[in-house]
Scaffold this motif. Structure first.
Motif, PDB file in Angstrom:
ATOM      1  N   GLU A  62       0.791  -1.216  -0.141  1.00 22.30           N
ATOM      2  CA  GLU A  62      -0.016  -0.124  -0.048  1.00 22.30           C
ATOM      3  C   GLU A  62       0.916   1.250   0.019  1.00 22.30           C
ATOM      4  O   GLU A  62       0.210   2.242   0.550  1.00 22.30           O
ATOM      5  CB  GLU A  62      -0.912   0.076   1.099  1.00 22.30           C
ATOM      6  CG  GLU A  62      -2.116  -1.227   1.225  1.00 22.30           C
ATOM      7  CD  GLU A  62      -2.912  -1.092   2.236  1.00 22.30           C
ATOM      8  OE1 GLU A  62      -2.857  -0.381   3.017  1.00 22.30           O
ATOM      9  OE2 GLU A  62      -3.726  -2.289   2.151  1.00 22.30           O
ATOM     10  N   GLU A  65      -0.441   3.428  -5.217  1.00 25.81           N
ATOM     11  CA  GLU A  65      -1.794   2.891  -5.787  1.00 25.81           C
ATOM     12  C   GLU A  65      -2.062   3.088  -6.922  1.00 25.81           C
ATOM     13  O   GLU A  65      -1.437   4.190  -7.582  1.00 25.81           O
ATOM     14  CB  GLU A  65      -2.870   3.536  -4.769  1.00 25.81           C
ATOM     15  CG  GLU A  65      -2.658   5.014  -4.745  1.00 25.81           C
ATOM     16  CD  GLU A  65      -3.584   5.746  -3.619  1.00 25.81           C
ATOM     17  OE1 GLU A  65      -3.725   5.094  -2.637  1.00 25.81           O
ATOM     18  OE2 GLU A  65      -3.866   6.874  -3.705  1.00 25.81           O
ATOM     19  N   THR A  75       1.331   6.683  -2.293  1.00 24.77           N
ATOM     20  CA  THR A  75       0.239   7.056  -1.373  1.00 24.77           C
ATOM     21  C   THR A  75       0.079   8.298  -0.858  1.00 24.77           C
ATOM     22  O   THR A  75       1.375   8.920  -0.804  1.00 24.77           O
ATOM     23  CB  THR A  75       0.410   6.026  -0.265  1.00 24.77           C
ATOM     24  OG1 THR A  75      -0.811   6.087   0.620  1.00 24.77           O
ATOM     25  CG2 THR A  75       1.677   5.944   0.449  1.00 24.77           C
TER      26      THR A  75
END
Lengths: 129, 254
Positions: A62, A65, A75
């Protein structure tokens, strides 16, 4: 920032670290668009599937993205970036502590040596202003 | 970076994991043996290459890698076994699917670069003029230069430009960086990454492993006509903690 690859280690891990370093050092800001697979492959002279794998791993963590039709972005979550910083700091510390122990320093000596070094660094910084 | 934006070519590779099995191999070699008289050049070689792959075919001189390239290119016949390109057995029809860059020049001495391009355009129905001129620019090749006036590095650049200016399923590059200086080498690697197409595959023979190993998906080691190792390069690095170059030196040590 350039990158020297070590052919003895998986390349995708090295590129992941390279991108993480760019993020924590601010070269890539939160929400910045990142290069496409083809662009980064050409720039770093790396196999495109290796770059693809790098991005997939960064997405899994994460850190990056994908927005459909727009591309890939760093991010925007500051907490995630803090997490990378901690992770990288942890790796540095681990290596440092291990190195100091190999030199024969006890744990409490290491602590005082570090705080002394930090103080000196701070003073030198003050003087140079 | 010399970014050439062309929607279709710039498309990203299909997902790293969702490969193989569903797609037809670009090159399929099964139980291939090639003998010349009493000499065995290739002995029972079997492997597949999936689309979108850049594969290094590595071996020392006389290992059989050039014979394998010539068979895949349809220039030599297998003694036994099967070789197919995109499902087509190697032969007259498969030649249209394969672009072969031999290690010797394909041009004639009287030619200028534009003549060589013209020759390819006339000869191959899949010649892509737009891609060819983009590549000439990228390679800093002047169409009016005589091929005899080119340095070794520039000749290799032209050879690659000619090979890649066709829209083929399989590109076979025989020693594309052999004997060229580091600048030309870098430019040739850049061009391969910039102009290769994900629906096709590229097979590259070389013994200069260190300079080129980071552009490979997979490597195949050919020794004395036998396939002794074939694997993903990242898997090899993870498993052995060694570079492909180091493994190559180990396998081929005498």
């Amino acid at each position: 920032m350039s990158i020297e690859f070590d052919n003895n280690l998986p390349i995708y891990l090295q590129i992941m670290n390279y991108i993480k370093r760019q993020i924590v050092s601010g070269i890539l800001a939160p929400g910045d668009k990142i290069l496409s697979v083809r662009e980064l492959a050409a720039e770093l002279q790396i196999n495109p599937n290796t770059i693809q794998r790098t991005f997939q791993e960064l997405e899994r963590e994460e850190i990056v993205e994908t927005r459909r039709g727009l591309g890939r972005f760093v991010t925007s979550e500051e907490s995630k970036i803090m997490e990378i910083k901690k992770e990288m700091a942890g790796e540095l510390l681990e290596k440092f502590v291990q190195g100091m122990k190999e030199l024969g320093f006890a744990e409490r000596d290491i602590v005082s040596i570090v705080s002394e070094a930090v103080e000196q660094e701070g003073e030198a910084h003050e003087r140079s202003k | 970076m010399n970014a050439v934006n062309n929607g279709t070519r710039k498309a990203e590779p299909a997902a790293y994991t969702a490969k193989a099995s569903l797609t037809q191999p670009v090159l399929s070699v099964s139980n291939l043996t090639k003998t010349y008289g009493r000499k065995t050049a290739l002995n029972n070689v079997t492997f597949d290459i999936e689309p979108g792959r850049i594969v290094g075919l590595l071996g020392t001189n006389g290992s059989g890698k050039s014979t394998l390239m010539r068979i895949a290119a349809g220039l030599a016949q297998p003694s036994s076994g099967q070789v197919t390109v995109a499902g087509e057995p190697v032969g007259v029809r498969s030649k249209g699917l394969v672009s072969f860059m031999p290690d010797a020049p394909v041009t004639e001495d009287w030619m200028r670069i534009k003549d060589a391009m013209g020759f390819y355009r006339d000869f191959y129905a899949d010649f892509d003029s737009a891609k060819a001129s983009e590549m000439l620019q990228f390679m800093k090749l002047n169409p009016d230069d005589r091929v005899t006036s080119l340095s070794k590095g520039m000749k290799e650049r032209l050879q690659l430009t000619l090979a890649f200016s066709r829209r083929s399923k399989l590109y076979l590059l025989d020693e594309p960086i052999g004997g060229v200086d580091p600048v030309a080498r870098g430019k040739i690697l850049d061009a391969i990454l910039e102009f290769y197409d994900e629906d096709s595959s590229v097979v590259i023979t070389t013994h200069l492993v260190r300079d080129i190993e980071r552009i490979f998906d997979q490597v195949a080691f050919i020794r004395n006509g036998e396939l002794v190792l074939m694997d993903e390069v990242e898997t090899l690095r993870t498993r052995t903690g060694k570079s492909v170059d180091e493994l190559f030196r180990e396998v081929f040590a005498e």
